[in-house]
Design a protein around this motif. Structure first.
Motif, PDB file in Angstrom:
ATOM      1  N   GLY A  17       0.825  -1.212   0.000  1.00 17.95           N
ATOM      2  CA  GLY A  17       0.000   0.000   0.000  1.00 17.95           C
ATOM      3  C   GLY A  17       0.858   1.260   0.000  1.00 17.95           C
ATOM      4  O   GLY A  17       0.580   2.215  -0.741  1.00 17.95           O
ATOM      5  N   GLY A  37       1.128   3.969  -3.103  1.00 22.61           N
ATOM      6  CA  GLY A  37       0.930   5.399  -2.893  1.00 22.61           C
ATOM      7  C   GLY A  37       2.120   6.223  -3.338  1.00 22.61           C
ATOM      8  O   GLY A  37       1.963   7.309  -3.919  1.00 22.61           O
ATOM      9  N   LYS A  74      -7.904   4.991  -9.980  1.00 24.34           N
ATOM     10  CA  LYS A  74      -6.604   4.314 -10.063  1.00 24.34           C
ATOM     11  C   LYS A  74      -6.442   3.286  -8.949  1.00 24.34           C
ATOM     12  O   LYS A  74      -5.903   2.192  -9.166  1.00 24.34           O
ATOM     13  CB  LYS A  74      -5.479   5.348 -10.001  1.00 24.34           C
ATOM     14  CG  LYS A  74      -5.363   6.211 -11.235  1.00 24.34           C
ATOM     15  CD  LYS A  74      -4.203   7.180 -11.126  1.00 24.34           C
ATOM     16  CE  LYS A  74      -4.123   8.092 -12.333  1.00 24.34           C
ATOM     17  NZ  LYS A  74      -3.913   7.360 -13.592  1.00 24.34           N
ATOM     18  N   SER A  75      -6.875   3.632  -7.742  1.00 24.27           N
ATOM     19  CA  SER A  75      -6.751   2.688  -6.628  1.00 24.27           C
ATOM     20  C   SER A  75      -7.600   1.444  -6.858  1.00 24.27           C
ATOM     21  O   SER A  75      -7.177   0.332  -6.536  1.00 24.27           O
ATOM     22  CB  SER A  75      -7.150   3.375  -5.314  1.00 24.27           C
ATOM     23  OG  SER A  75      -8.508   3.790  -5.350  1.00 24.27           O
TER      24      SER A  75
END
Length: 259
Positions: free
Chosen positions: A143, A147, A197-198
């Protein structure tokens, strides 16, 4: 080169000296260790010296300002000795001068340690090493890595939004109110793109069998080698030597107590 050191071991080699060095209130200990860090940075880091100075000089100016503030507001426990400057409300003694110089040198050591780590460490290898050596959860490390990879994309999308507004003749009002309005116009499209996008990244990871389990194989196997332990030992040994020399010459001061 320092860039080839295992990131987790390198992080430990940076954190341990930084914590121990914060105990020293004398001038000689951080000065010796700072000279050692300069030698490592110049000869063994592979970092461009101009690039290093671009980060180091502004941060050092802030460290000097902090040292000056500490010098003129030193606690009575550390502000002993002869008075060197007595002008208006400013009173500087030999004790407060030592505290200020020591704080400046310690701050420069912290800056040099941080730059040594930041400029020689690949973020991807750092996350993989923290997952494999330090046993951090894969969900957390991937994650953070995802990011980090999104940051350049967000900057590119922000530039596209600004250009699109200019083409459509959206006025750029000045002042704080205008900045707030522009922030609102940029915020919603950026958040929408970030969510899309996530979701795509999450679907891609699930389709490739990512479950977040710790029991998993790795395409890039990050290992700890002999040179990594040698780097850690050299950093700790240099700090121990700095404390020893400071103690031998009678300069060692830990929390105001001279040894």
């Amino acid at each position: 080169m320092v860039s080839s050191i295992n990131p987790s071991v390198k992080m430990i080699a940076i954190v341990i000296p930084g914590l121990i060095l914060s105990l020293a209130f004398d001038v000689m200990t951080p000065l010796i260790f700072f000279l050692y860090l300069l030698m490592v940075t110049v000869f063994f880091s592979g970092v461009n010296l101009k690039k290093w100075l671009m980060f180091f000089i502004p941060l050092s100016v802030f460290a000097l300002m902090l040292a000056w503030t500490s010098m003129i507001h030193t606690d009575e426990k550390y502000a002993g000795g002869d008075i060197l400057v007595d002008f208006w409300w400013i009173e500087i003694t030999t004790g407060s001068l030592q505290v200020g110089i020591s704080l400046a040198l310690r701050s420069m050591c912290f800056i040099a340690l941080t730059l040594l780590f930041a400029l020689t460490t690949d973020p991807t290898k750092l996350m993989l090493s923290m997952m494999q050596q330090l046993k951090l959860p894969p969900k957390l490390t991937y994650g953070i890595l995802a990011g980090y990879r999104f940051l350049p994309l967000f900057k590119h999308e922000l530039d596209l939004l600004r250009q699109a507004h200019q083409i459509r003749g959206v006025s750029r009002t000045k002042g704080i109110k205008g900045r707030i309005q522009r922030f609102k116009r940029y915020l919603i499209p950026l958040l929408a793109n970030a969510i899309r996008k996530s979701e795509r990244v999450a679907n891609a990871m699930e389709s490739k069998g990512f479950t977040g389990s710790r029991e998993r194989t790795h395409y890039h196997d990050i290992q700890v080698q002999k040179r990594d332990w040698m780097f850690l030992a050299s950093m700790v040994s240099a700090l121990v030597l700095a404390f020893y020399l400071s103690y031998t010459f009678g300069y060692l001061n830990i929390f105001g107590k001279t040894f």
